[in-house]
Design a protein around this motif. Sequence first.
Motif, PDB file in Angstrom:
ATOM      1  N   ASP A  88       0.881  -1.243  -0.116  1.00  0.00           N
ATOM      2  CA  ASP A  88      -0.202  -0.019   0.088  1.00  0.00           C
ATOM      3  C   ASP A  88       0.801   1.259   0.034  1.00  0.00           C
ATOM      4  OD1 ASP A  88      -1.365   2.240   1.503  1.00  0.00           O
ATOM      5  OD2 ASP A  88      -2.923   0.801   0.846  1.00  0.00           O
ATOM      6  N   ILE A  89       0.793   2.181  -1.080  1.00  0.00           N
ATOM      7  CA  ILE A  89       1.638   3.387  -1.076  1.00  0.00           C
ATOM      8  C   ILE A  89       1.433   4.423   0.137  1.00  0.00           C
ATOM      9  CG2 ILE A  89       1.802   3.310  -3.555  1.00  0.00           C
ATOM     10  CD1 ILE A  89      -0.138   5.711  -3.690  1.00  0.00           C
ATOM     11  N   HIS A  90       0.293   4.227   0.938  1.00  0.00           N
ATOM     12  CA  HIS A  90       0.128   5.262   1.956  1.00  0.00           C
ATOM     13  C   HIS A  90       0.744   4.516   3.274  1.00  0.00           C
ATOM     14  CE1 HIS A  90      -2.500   7.345  -0.750  1.00  0.00           C
ATOM     15  NE2 HIS A  90      -3.055   6.336  -1.325  1.00  0.00           N
ATOM     16  N   THR A  91       0.609   3.219   3.492  1.00  0.00           N
ATOM     17  CA  THR A  91       1.062   2.621   4.926  1.00  0.00           C
ATOM     18  C   THR A  91       2.368   2.027   4.722  1.00  0.00           C
ATOM     19  OG1 THR A  91      -0.227   0.820   4.444  1.00  0.00           O
ATOM     20  CG2 THR A  91      -1.407   2.873   5.606  1.00  0.00           C
ATOM     21  N   GLY A  92       2.598   1.363   3.444  1.00  0.00           N
ATOM     22  CA  GLY A  92       3.550   0.555   3.370  1.00  0.00           C
ATOM     23  C   GLY A  92       3.213  -0.964   3.684  1.00  0.00           C
ATOM     24  N   LYS A  93       2.026  -1.157   3.970  1.00  0.00           N
ATOM     25  CA  LYS A  93       1.638  -2.523   4.419  1.00  0.00           C
ATOM     26  C   LYS A  93       1.596  -3.650   3.100  1.00  0.00           C
ATOM     27  CE  LYS A  93      -2.368  -5.388   6.423  1.00  0.00           C
ATOM     28  NZ  LYS A  93      -1.362  -6.044   7.168  1.00  0.00           N
ATOM     29  N   GLN A  94       2.215  -4.703   3.417  1.00  0.00           N
ATOM     30  CA  GLN A  94       2.241  -5.796   2.223  1.00  0.00           C
ATOM     31  C   GLN A  94       0.709  -6.290   1.837  1.00  0.00           C
ATOM     32  OE1 GLN A  94       4.794  -9.170   2.491  1.00  0.00           O
ATOM     33  NE2 GLN A  94       3.306 -10.461   1.164  1.00  0.00           N
ATOM     34  N   LEU A  95       0.289  -6.197   0.475  1.00  0.00           N
ATOM     35  CA  LEU A  95      -1.121  -6.500   0.186  1.00  0.00           C
ATOM     36  C   LEU A  95      -1.120  -7.926  -0.519  1.00  0.00           C
ATOM     37  CD1 LEU A  95      -2.089  -3.233  -1.500  1.00  0.00           C
ATOM     38  CD2 LEU A  95      -2.550  -4.004   0.940  1.00  0.00           C
ATOM     39  N   TRP A  96       0.115  -8.447  -1.065  1.00  0.00           N
ATOM     40  CA  TRP A  96       0.323  -9.666  -1.698  1.00  0.00           C
ATOM     41  C   TRP A  96       1.645  -9.791  -2.226  1.00  0.00           C
ATOM     42  CZ3 TRP A  96       2.262  -8.700  -6.628  1.00  0.00           C
ATOM     43  CH2 TRP A  96       1.878  -7.492  -7.290  1.00  0.00           C
ATOM     44  N   LYS A  97       1.865 -11.075  -2.490  1.00  0.00           N
ATOM     45  CA  LYS A  97       3.026 -11.595  -3.146  1.00  0.00           C
ATOM     46  C   LYS A  97       2.727 -12.642  -3.790  1.00  0.00           C
ATOM     47  CE  LYS A  97       7.249 -14.273  -1.528  1.00  0.00           C
ATOM     48  NZ  LYS A  97       7.738 -14.978  -0.501  1.00  0.00           N
ATOM     49  N   LEU A  98       3.776 -12.620  -4.826  1.00  0.00           N
ATOM     50  CA  LEU A  98       3.640 -13.628  -6.132  1.00  0.00           C
ATOM     51  C   LEU A  98       5.034 -14.101  -6.422  1.00  0.00           C
ATOM     52  CD1 LEU A  98       1.114 -12.096  -8.806  1.00  0.00           C
ATOM     53  CD2 LEU A  98       0.577 -13.842  -7.283  1.00  0.00           C
ATOM     54  N   SER A  99       5.104 -15.565  -6.167  1.00  0.00           N
ATOM     55  CA  SER A  99       6.377 -16.063  -6.166  1.00  0.00           C
ATOM     56  C   SER A  99       6.358 -17.477  -7.326  1.00  0.00           C
ATOM     57  CB  SER A  99       7.142 -16.483  -5.148  1.00  0.00           C
ATOM     58  OG  SER A  99       6.450 -17.270  -4.176  1.00  0.00           O
ATOM     59  N   ASP A 100       5.151 -18.007  -7.456  1.00  0.00           N
ATOM     60  CA  ASP A 100       5.064 -18.999  -8.431  1.00  0.00           C
ATOM     61  C   ASP A 100       5.060 -18.829 -10.146  1.00  0.00           C
ATOM     62  OD1 ASP A 100       4.926 -20.452  -5.975  1.00  0.00           O
ATOM     63  OD2 ASP A 100       2.663 -20.465  -5.907  1.00  0.00           O
ATOM     64  N   ASN A 101       5.240 -19.985 -10.722  1.00  0.00           N
ATOM     65  CA  ASN A 101       5.391 -19.785 -11.960  1.00  0.00           C
ATOM     66  C   ASN A 101       6.248 -19.118 -12.731  1.00  0.00           C
ATOM     67  OD1 ASN A 101       2.777 -21.678 -11.872  1.00  0.00           O
ATOM     68  ND2 ASN A 101       1.521 -19.956 -11.407  1.00  0.00           N
ATOM     69  N   GLY A 102       7.127 -19.006 -11.984  1.00  0.00           N
ATOM     70  CA  GLY A 102       8.359 -18.028 -12.576  1.00  0.00           C
ATOM     71  C   GLY A 102       8.562 -16.626 -12.210  1.00  0.00           C
ATOM     72  N   LEU A 103       7.492 -16.193 -11.217  1.00  0.00           N
ATOM     73  CA  LEU A 103       7.493 -14.806 -11.156  1.00  0.00           C
ATOM     74  C   LEU A 103       8.549 -14.439  -9.698  1.00  0.00           C
ATOM     75  CD1 LEU A 103       3.639 -13.907 -11.313  1.00  0.00           C
ATOM     76  CD2 LEU A 103       5.600 -12.523 -12.280  1.00  0.00           C
ATOM     77  N   GLY A 104       9.020 -15.488  -9.471  1.00  0.00           N
ATOM     78  CA  GLY A 104      10.083 -15.343  -8.037  1.00  0.00           C
ATOM     79  C   GLY A 104      11.341 -14.983  -8.442  1.00  0.00           C
ATOM     80  N   ASN A 105      11.727 -14.887  -9.894  1.00  0.00           N
ATOM     81  CA  ASN A 105      13.229 -14.643 -10.101  1.00  0.00           C
ATOM     82  C   ASN A 105      13.436 -13.775 -11.313  1.00  0.00           C
ATOM     83  OD1 ASN A 105      12.339 -16.833 -11.649  1.00  0.00           O
ATOM     84  ND2 ASN A 105      14.450 -17.409 -11.665  1.00  0.00           N
ATOM     85  N   ARG A 106      12.188 -12.874 -11.513  1.00  0.00           N
ATOM     86  CA  ARG A 106      12.411 -11.998 -12.808  1.00  0.00           C
ATOM     87  C   ARG A 106      13.079 -10.780 -12.749  1.00  0.00           C
ATOM     88  NH1 ARG A 106       9.862 -10.883  -9.198  1.00  0.00           N
ATOM     89  NH2 ARG A 106      11.739  -9.497  -8.961  1.00  0.00           N
ATOM     90  N   GLY A 107      13.619 -10.126 -13.850  1.00  0.00           N
ATOM     91  CA  GLY A 107      14.559  -8.914 -13.732  1.00  0.00           C
ATOM     92  C   GLY A 107      13.921  -7.982 -14.354  1.00  0.00           C
ATOM     93  N   ALA A 108      12.431  -7.859 -14.741  1.00  0.00           N
ATOM     94  CA  ALA A 108      11.803  -6.935 -15.278  1.00  0.00           C
ATOM     95  C   ALA A 108      10.834  -6.013 -14.328  1.00  0.00           C
ATOM     96  CB  ALA A 108      10.910  -7.397 -16.749  1.00  0.00           C
ATOM     97  N   SER A 109      10.439  -5.009 -14.705  1.00  0.00           N
ATOM     98  CA  SER A 109       9.449  -4.161 -13.947  1.00  0.00           C
ATOM     99  C   SER A 109       8.322  -4.118 -14.518  1.00  0.00           C
ATOM    100  CB  SER A 109       9.974  -2.611 -13.689  1.00  0.00           C
ATOM    101  OG  SER A 109      11.291  -2.816 -13.147  1.00  0.00           O
ATOM    102  N   PRO A 110       7.055  -4.070 -14.229  1.00  0.00           N
ATOM    103  CA  PRO A 110       5.664  -4.061 -14.830  1.00  0.00           C
ATOM    104  C   PRO A 110       5.589  -2.656 -15.343  1.00  0.00           C
ATOM    105  CG  PRO A 110       5.178  -4.152 -12.540  1.00  0.00           C
ATOM    106  CD  PRO A 110       6.747  -4.170 -12.640  1.00  0.00           C
ATOM    107  N   VAL A 111       4.646  -2.485 -16.248  1.00  0.00           N
ATOM    108  CA  VAL A 111       3.919  -1.290 -16.747  1.00  0.00           C
ATOM    109  C   VAL A 111       2.555  -1.399 -16.234  1.00  0.00           C
ATOM    110  CG1 VAL A 111       3.397  -2.310 -19.086  1.00  0.00           C
ATOM    111  CG2 VAL A 111       3.357   0.374 -18.505  1.00  0.00           C
TER     112      VAL A 111
END
Length: 830
Positions: free
Chosen positions: A643-666
């Motif tokens: 959350d950009i207002h509090t810093g609280k983690q909302l979610w995490k994705l690490s399966d199916n190849g999302l755990g070690n990617r080098g890119a940033s999203p748009v």
Amino acid sequence: MKKLSVILLSLILCLPLCAQFKGTVYIDSNQSGILDKSDKPLMGVMVTDGLNVVKTDKKGRFSLPGFAKTRFITITTPAGFETQQFYLPTQENRKTYDFLLTESERTQSKEHSFIQITDTEATGGLGRWVTDLKNYINSEKPAFLIHTGDICYEPGLQMHNRIVNSQTMNCPVYYCIGNHDLVKGNYGEELYESIYGPTWYSFDIGNIHYVVTPIDHGDNPTDYTLKDVYNWLKNDLSSMKKGQALIIFNHDLFTPNDTLVFKADNQHVLDFCPFNAKAQIYGHMHYNYVRNQNGIYTICTGTLDKGGIDHSPSSFRDIKVDANDNITTQLRYAFVAPQTTIVFPMKQQKVGTNTDGQLSISVNAYNSQAKTQQISYILTTPESNEEVVRGTLTPLTDWNWTANISIPSDKNGKELKLTVTSSFNDGKKATDSCSFIYENGFKPSIIPGENWNTLLQNAAHTGGINHSNLHLPLQLAWTANAGSNIFMTSPLIADGQVFTATTDDNVSLNTYICAFDLNSGNPVWKYRTENSIKNTIAYEDGIIVAQDAACHLYAIDAKTGQLLWKQRINLDSYPYLTEGLTTDNGVVYAGIGVGLSAYDLKTGRILWTNKDWRQREGSTTTLTIADGVLISGTQWGGLYGNDIHTGKQLWKLSDNGLGNRGASPVYKDGKLWIISSKSLFTIDPKTGTVLQQKDLSINLDATSTPLVTENEIIFGTVERGVMALDKSTLFNKWKAETLPSLVYTAPYSTTPQAGVETSPVASQGTVFIGASDGYLYAIDQSTGIIKEKLNLGAPIFSTVAVSGNCMIVCDYSGNVHCFTLAQFLPPYAL
């Protein structure tokens, strides 16, 4: 009498224990390689049984008691000597341990150099880098080569030493043990010892005492303990000669805090400062990074056969020691054939003078197998072949050379031909030439548009489609150099200036945030940072913000270059940042893991800090803001939404190849679009729900943020250049294949690559993107046809910035190029 007999018996019983291992160290006077009568004993040589350290007497003799884990008798090869074998395995019936040394000039001098390689992980065999390394050693003649660990597993251990050894490399070769070199056996280091010998030892060259120590953990348990290493190390260092300096090798960094020590436990801590320590040199982390830890440099080198975990370029390290025991370092990039490219002036274009009334020349040149010795130039008139001027260029960075030359007035308006020749230390040469029209006072018109504030213009990274009016053909208006390498820092365009930042992974640490005048390319200011800035910087409301690799966050006045405020980012682990930051609505978002925080742009006050997840290995994520959610990630950790207002983690994705990617999203059309592993993903930024995953069966561990248009999704790949999918079907639409990469950057990818680490930017139906082959590509957005490609002569890892009728492109040589609309089409063809 009885008491005397007991004392004598005790002495007799103790004698074997006090002199269990005996021997002599000789000088091989006739260099026969065989011990004979002409060989002379050598006094003062350090010898160890793995715990105790003694020096040979006047007759070259030594005796050692041994200890429970003695498996080798090892000498510290003294300066001015070499040996075929610095260790001998202990054997039950062996009566003497004799060593033979030959005199050597290359290990005598105080001034010398050596090469470090590391983490070659030779599970699939050794590649072309072996030839590059061998030829570089033959050309530059270092005193020794050292491999600082992770040869990797049984096959690698068995093979590596047969290919990389003192005979094949034509210089002494030493090895460290890494965590992946501890394999199954009676104990983890058993196989390593059978091939490479002891896991801790020392040797002297010039006035430097070099010490090799083993890593304290790995894939299988060790027989040694940190206390064993501590006890030997204390004895070894206490035997150093007066006035010697110390350099230590290990596969991993001893301590990440500011004071470098060897710590066995809380009671056994060895401070290296009293021993005049200069550096600890290590690998393990798969990145290039230098820190000064309380006067001692800690130097990490990445991999020379593949990209680093943080996409560091494939490289080895050349380390030089001067007459005063001070060190300098230079990264050397593997896989680059001898090459020379004239960058400015550009072929077939009209060129004017700089503000000093001279013609600027910029040349990129490199050869993996030897240093560049000299670059000469000659300027002629093509029609008559008349010589106008000749001279030599001056080096600015490891790739770039430059000169400013005066042109006679009678050549105004004439076609001129520039020819440059690079000479390398191995005797090879490389030449390039270009013809251009010289016109004194010619200045292309540069008309800026919207500010380009961060990677892909804004915090959502949607600037890949923008309102500029840039189109082909392009004119190179100016080229300037930042003074050291530019890695993944996308340039910014704001308020009539261009901003970028540099990286320098050597002890010189020539690292800066730089500002250039947009119209002329003249430098406006430079602010020196404490360490490399490897990724995205940002601009907002007259302030430049950037974070360096050593976890310092800077806010700089964009007009003056003055520091406004500075913060230390606390990662609570290895202090290393290679991620990119961003800003939005007066807030700076910076750091990673427990150092991920929001700061007030004006004051630097911390608004919140992430407490929910930790940093892992260095990643290349640039922070993205999507509908109130801050998107970040770690390598081998996951993709996170906070959350950009509090810093609280909302979610995490690490399966199916999302755990070690080098890119940033748009963030586009209410979704996150990101490439990772071998797939394209779309994700709901609020919940972290994966909406789509399209498997493309191609390596997508690149740092390329997708360009999402009305009809296409366009991005860079590791192996096949640039790729586009049909937006409605996600079927392959086109591929624009680039040339083979000059250096490798993708983690764990050693096969030949045609890599693109940058993000595409579209203007007027043309996609502009830089590639690792050193070319800037202009690609038709609909068809993928390459309309034009311009050779800049050095890898491009930095995404372009576009504003109005101009585009800023940075290459790894440190060059900053300004392209605008061509106003002159030459009536000739080269």
